[in-house]
Motif scaffolding. Structure first.
Motif, PDB file in Angstrom:
ATOM      1  N   VAL A 117     -67.375  18.465  11.759  1.00 16.91           N
ATOM      2  CA  VAL A 117     -68.118  19.599  11.196  1.00 16.91           C
ATOM      3  C   VAL A 117     -68.562  19.176   9.801  1.00 16.91           C
ATOM      4  O   VAL A 117     -67.784  18.528   9.078  1.00 16.91           O
ATOM      5  CB  VAL A 117     -67.188  20.834  11.087  1.00 16.91           C
ATOM      6  CG1 VAL A 117     -67.837  21.941  10.269  1.00 16.91           C
ATOM      7  CG2 VAL A 117     -66.821  21.338  12.470  1.00 16.91           C
ATOM      8  N   ASP A 118     -69.797  19.470   9.426  1.00 17.77           N
ATOM      9  CA  ASP A 118     -70.328  19.098   8.106  1.00 17.77           C
ATOM     10  C   ASP A 118     -70.065  17.606   7.838  1.00 17.77           C
ATOM     11  O   ASP A 118     -70.499  16.763   8.593  1.00 17.77           O
ATOM     12  CB  ASP A 118     -69.756  19.993   7.003  1.00 17.77           C
ATOM     13  CG  ASP A 118     -70.303  21.424   7.073  1.00 17.77           C
ATOM     14  OD1 ASP A 118     -71.398  21.611   7.642  1.00 17.77           O
ATOM     15  OD2 ASP A 118     -69.641  22.346   6.576  1.00 17.77           O
ATOM     16  N   ASN A 119     -69.309  17.300   6.770  1.00 18.73           N
ATOM     17  CA  ASN A 119     -69.090  15.895   6.399  1.00 18.73           C
ATOM     18  C   ASN A 119     -67.908  15.247   7.119  1.00 18.73           C
ATOM     19  O   ASN A 119     -67.581  14.087   6.858  1.00 18.73           O
ATOM     20  CB  ASN A 119     -68.905  15.787   4.883  1.00 18.73           C
ATOM     21  CG  ASN A 119     -70.161  16.233   4.160  1.00 18.73           C
ATOM     22  OD1 ASN A 119     -71.273  15.886   4.563  1.00 18.73           O
ATOM     23  ND2 ASN A 119     -69.993  17.032   3.119  1.00 18.73           N
ATOM     24  N   GLY A 120     -67.263  16.018   8.006  1.00 17.92           N
ATOM     25  CA  GLY A 120     -66.133  15.489   8.772  1.00 17.92           C
ATOM     26  C   GLY A 120     -64.820  15.844   8.120  1.00 17.92           C
ATOM     27  O   GLY A 120     -64.526  15.422   6.997  1.00 17.92           O
ATOM     28  N   LEU A 121     -64.015  16.636   8.837  1.00 19.21           N
ATOM     29  CA  LEU A 121     -62.740  17.101   8.286  1.00 19.21           C
ATOM     30  C   LEU A 121     -61.593  16.514   9.100  1.00 19.21           C
ATOM     31  O   LEU A 121     -61.525  16.739  10.319  1.00 19.21           O
ATOM     32  CB  LEU A 121     -62.670  18.637   8.343  1.00 19.21           C
ATOM     33  CG  LEU A 121     -63.750  19.370   7.542  1.00 19.21           C
ATOM     34  CD1 LEU A 121     -63.749  20.862   7.888  1.00 19.21           C
ATOM     35  CD2 LEU A 121     -63.525  19.167   6.047  1.00 19.21           C
ATOM     36  N   MET A 122     -60.721  15.767   8.456  1.00 20.07           N
ATOM     37  CA  MET A 122     -59.516  15.280   9.133  1.00 20.07           C
ATOM     38  C   MET A 122     -58.418  16.322   8.932  1.00 20.07           C
ATOM     39  O   MET A 122     -58.127  16.723   7.800  1.00 20.07           O
ATOM     40  CB  MET A 122     -59.074  13.938   8.539  1.00 20.07           C
ATOM     41  CG  MET A 122     -57.802  13.384   9.154  1.00 20.07           C
ATOM     42  SD  MET A 122     -58.014  12.952  10.891  1.00 20.07           S
ATOM     43  CE  MET A 122     -58.604  11.264  10.713  1.00 20.07           C
TER      44      MET A 122
ATOM     45  N   GLY B  35     -44.854  21.793   9.600  1.00 16.89           N
ATOM     46  CA  GLY B  35     -45.937  22.531  10.254  1.00 16.89           C
ATOM     47  C   GLY B  35     -47.124  22.779   9.343  1.00 16.89           C
ATOM     48  O   GLY B  35     -48.157  23.256   9.803  1.00 16.89           O
ATOM     49  N   GLY B  36     -46.982  22.451   8.054  1.00 13.15           N
ATOM     50  CA  GLY B  36     -48.078  22.646   7.092  1.00 13.15           C
ATOM     51  C   GLY B  36     -49.263  21.747   7.435  1.00 13.15           C
ATOM     52  O   GLY B  36     -49.109  20.691   8.062  1.00 13.15           O
ATOM     53  N   LEU B  37     -50.431  22.172   7.006  1.00 15.65           N
ATOM     54  CA  LEU B  37     -51.670  21.489   7.391  1.00 15.65           C
ATOM     55  C   LEU B  37     -52.405  20.915   6.175  1.00 15.65           C
ATOM     56  O   LEU B  37     -52.619  21.619   5.182  1.00 15.65           O
ATOM     57  CB  LEU B  37     -52.585  22.491   8.105  1.00 15.65           C
ATOM     58  CG  LEU B  37     -53.926  21.936   8.577  1.00 15.65           C
ATOM     59  CD1 LEU B  37     -53.726  20.990   9.755  1.00 15.65           C
ATOM     60  CD2 LEU B  37     -54.861  23.074   8.989  1.00 15.65           C
ATOM     61  N   ILE B  38     -52.801  19.648   6.303  1.00 15.35           N
ATOM     62  CA  ILE B  38     -53.633  18.996   5.278  1.00 15.35           C
ATOM     63  C   ILE B  38     -55.037  18.827   5.865  1.00 15.35           C
ATOM     64  O   ILE B  38     -55.181  18.377   7.003  1.00 15.35           O
ATOM     65  CB  ILE B  38     -53.060  17.610   4.902  1.00 15.35           C
ATOM     66  CG1 ILE B  38     -51.630  17.752   4.367  1.00 15.35           C
ATOM     67  CG2 ILE B  38     -53.961  16.906   3.888  1.00 15.35           C
ATOM     68  CD1 ILE B  38     -50.902  16.418   4.186  1.00 15.35           C
ATOM     69  N   VAL B  39     -56.044  19.181   5.083  1.00 14.99           N
ATOM     70  CA  VAL B  39     -57.445  19.009   5.499  1.00 14.99           C
ATOM     71  C   VAL B  39     -58.081  18.035   4.504  1.00 14.99           C
ATOM     72  O   VAL B  39     -58.000  18.258   3.293  1.00 14.99           O
ATOM     73  CB  VAL B  39     -58.200  20.364   5.462  1.00 14.99           C
ATOM     74  CG1 VAL B  39     -59.651  20.173   5.903  1.00 14.99           C
ATOM     75  CG2 VAL B  39     -57.503  21.409   6.332  1.00 14.99           C
ATOM     76  N   ALA B  40     -58.692  16.979   5.006  1.00 13.74           N
ATOM     77  CA  ALA B  40     -59.349  16.003   4.115  1.00 13.74           C
ATOM     78  C   ALA B  40     -60.849  15.976   4.432  1.00 13.74           C
ATOM     79  O   ALA B  40     -61.236  15.812   5.596  1.00 13.74           O
ATOM     80  CB  ALA B  40     -58.738  14.621   4.308  1.00 13.74           C
ATOM     81  N   ASP B  41     -61.664  16.129   3.387  1.00 13.17           N
ATOM     82  CA  ASP B  41     -63.125  16.186   3.576  1.00 13.17           C
ATOM     83  C   ASP B  41     -63.740  14.777   3.599  1.00 13.17           C
ATOM     84  O   ASP B  41     -63.104  13.798   3.180  1.00 13.17           O
ATOM     85  CB  ASP B  41     -63.749  17.018   2.440  1.00 13.17           C
ATOM     86  CG  ASP B  41     -65.189  17.435   2.781  1.00 13.17           C
ATOM     87  OD1 ASP B  41     -65.563  17.436   3.968  1.00 13.17           O
ATOM     88  OD2 ASP B  41     -65.940  17.768   1.844  1.00 13.17           O
ATOM     89  N   ASN B  42     -64.968  14.711   4.072  1.00 14.77           N
ATOM     90  CA  ASN B  42     -65.790  13.481   4.056  1.00 14.77           C
ATOM     91  C   ASN B  42     -65.263  12.370   4.964  1.00 14.77           C
ATOM     92  O   ASN B  42     -65.508  11.180   4.701  1.00 14.77           O
ATOM     93  CB  ASN B  42     -65.929  12.941   2.616  1.00 14.77           C
ATOM     94  CG  ASN B  42     -66.544  13.956   1.682  1.00 14.77           C
ATOM     95  OD1 ASN B  42     -65.842  14.518   0.831  1.00 14.77           O
ATOM     96  ND2 ASN B  42     -67.817  14.237   1.847  1.00 14.77           N
ATOM     97  N   CYS B  43     -64.538  12.739   6.017  1.00 13.12           N
ATOM     98  CA  CYS B  43     -63.950  11.714   6.880  1.00 13.12           C
ATOM     99  C   CYS B  43     -64.941  11.152   7.897  1.00 13.12           C
ATOM    100  O   CYS B  43     -64.632  10.185   8.583  1.00 13.12           O
ATOM    101  CB  CYS B  43     -62.686  12.254   7.547  1.00 13.12           C
ATOM    102  SG  CYS B  43     -61.356  12.332   6.326  1.00 13.12           S
TER     103      CYS B  43
ATOM    104  N   ARG C 291     -71.279  25.224   3.022  1.00 15.34           N
ATOM    105  CA  ARG C 291     -70.807  26.595   3.238  1.00 15.34           C
ATOM    106  C   ARG C 291     -69.895  26.734   4.478  1.00 15.34           C
ATOM    107  O   ARG C 291     -68.894  27.445   4.451  1.00 15.34           O
ATOM    108  CB  ARG C 291     -72.034  27.510   3.366  1.00 15.34           C
ATOM    109  CG  ARG C 291     -71.737  28.972   3.510  1.00 15.34           C
ATOM    110  CD  ARG C 291     -71.318  29.569   2.173  1.00 15.34           C
ATOM    111  NE  ARG C 291     -71.009  30.978   2.286  1.00 15.34           N
ATOM    112  CZ  ARG C 291     -71.378  31.906   1.405  1.00 15.34           C
ATOM    113  NH1 ARG C 291     -72.041  31.584   0.322  1.00 15.34           N
ATOM    114  NH2 ARG C 291     -71.033  33.159   1.558  1.00 15.34           N
ATOM    115  N   THR C 292     -70.240  26.029   5.581  1.00 18.01           N
ATOM    116  CA  THR C 292     -69.413  26.154   6.798  1.00 18.01           C
ATOM    117  C   THR C 292     -67.995  25.637   6.543  1.00 18.01           C
ATOM    118  O   THR C 292     -67.010  26.244   6.978  1.00 18.01           O
ATOM    119  CB  THR C 292     -70.050  25.366   7.968  1.00 18.01           C
ATOM    120  OG1 THR C 292     -71.400  25.801   8.093  1.00 18.01           O
ATOM    121  CG2 THR C 292     -69.326  25.585   9.268  1.00 18.01           C
TER     122      THR C 292
END
Ligand SMILES: C[S@@+](CC[C@H](N)C(=O)[O-])C[C@H]1O[C@@H](n2cnc3c(N)ncnc32)[C@H](O)[C@@H]1O
Length: 210
Positions: A189-194, A151-159, A33-34
């Motif tokens: 945070v949580d599983n790690g966000l790059m 300037g756009g942002l990419i967020v990758a989960d589980n890092c 959820r976070t």
């Protein structure tokens, strides 16, 4: 009120509540959820209107992203390669009354970006969220970064949780930083966000640095 007689926020919360129950029983691998609320905050920024997600699953993170976009007529493009989860997501986007803010793509990334693929012509994404097969993250990044606006942002989960499967991705992110093409921060945070932000080609100011 929407056409179902419910306040739209109430309707979205009720769909999310049901999905959180489903998640405990099914194989949907939804973000915590976070993380979902963090994505909502990013997608709520005024300059963010065109968002890409790789790994829709049943649409949990997609509901947070598209509900943020619904306040400003933005659009979420979300890619899923598993037919059952793709269809489940379609039902959930309809149930949350968010369908018109979502372009669902049934297909396999990164092939969906290649010549003749459904996303071949799409450019200038403001925000992208990567949450699919971990050892393919490098391939996704190679296709997604050129399609981000400066300037756009990419967020990758589980890092953090899947760090062992992400050597190629981490090497690529570090190389992009050395070459001055993209900045990065690992958020534990949580599983790690790059977080990877694209540096403008012009050498002008970075519109969003981390
Ligand atoms: C961790 S789940 C995504 C969860 C989703 N973001 C959420 O929080 O609700 C990963 C999903 O990515 C899909 N997937 C895996 N590899 C893919 C690929 N190469 N292209 C498209 N989808 C992929 C899987 O079928 C799975 O449903």
């Amino acid at each position: 009120m929407d056409e179902y007689g419910l306040e739209s926020e109430e309707r979205i919360l009720s769909v999310l509540g049901r999905m959180e129950v489903d998640a405990a029983a099914g194989s949907f691998w939804n973000v915590p959820r976070t993380t979902a609320e963090f994505l909502f905050a990013l997608a709520s920024m005024p300059e963010v209107k065109k968002v890409l997600e790789i790994g829709t699953s049943n649409g949990y993170s997609g509901i947070f992203l598209s509900s943020a976009l619904s306040h400003k007529e933005g659009l979420l493009y979300t890619v899923e390669s598993h037919r059952g989860r793709f269809e489940k997501a379609a039902e959930n986007f309809v149930a949350a009354n968010l369908k018109k803010y979502v372009e669902q793509i049934y297909g396999h990334a990164p092939e969906v970006f290649l010549e003749g693929g459904p996303l071949a012509g799409e450019r200038d994404f403001d925000l992208a969220f990567i949450d699919a097969t971990k050892n393919e993250y490098g391939g996704y990044l190679g296709e997604v970064l050129p399609r981000m606006r400066p300037g756009g942002l990419i967020v990758a989960d589980n890092c953090v949780s899947h760090r062992g499967e992400l050597d190629g991705f981490f090497e690529m992110v570090e190389r992009l930083a050395v070459e001055g093409k993209a900045k990065n921060t690992l958020l534990k945070v949580d599983n790690g966000l790059m977080l990877v932000s694209k540096v403008p080609d012009s050498g002008g100011p970075v519109t969003r640095g981390w």
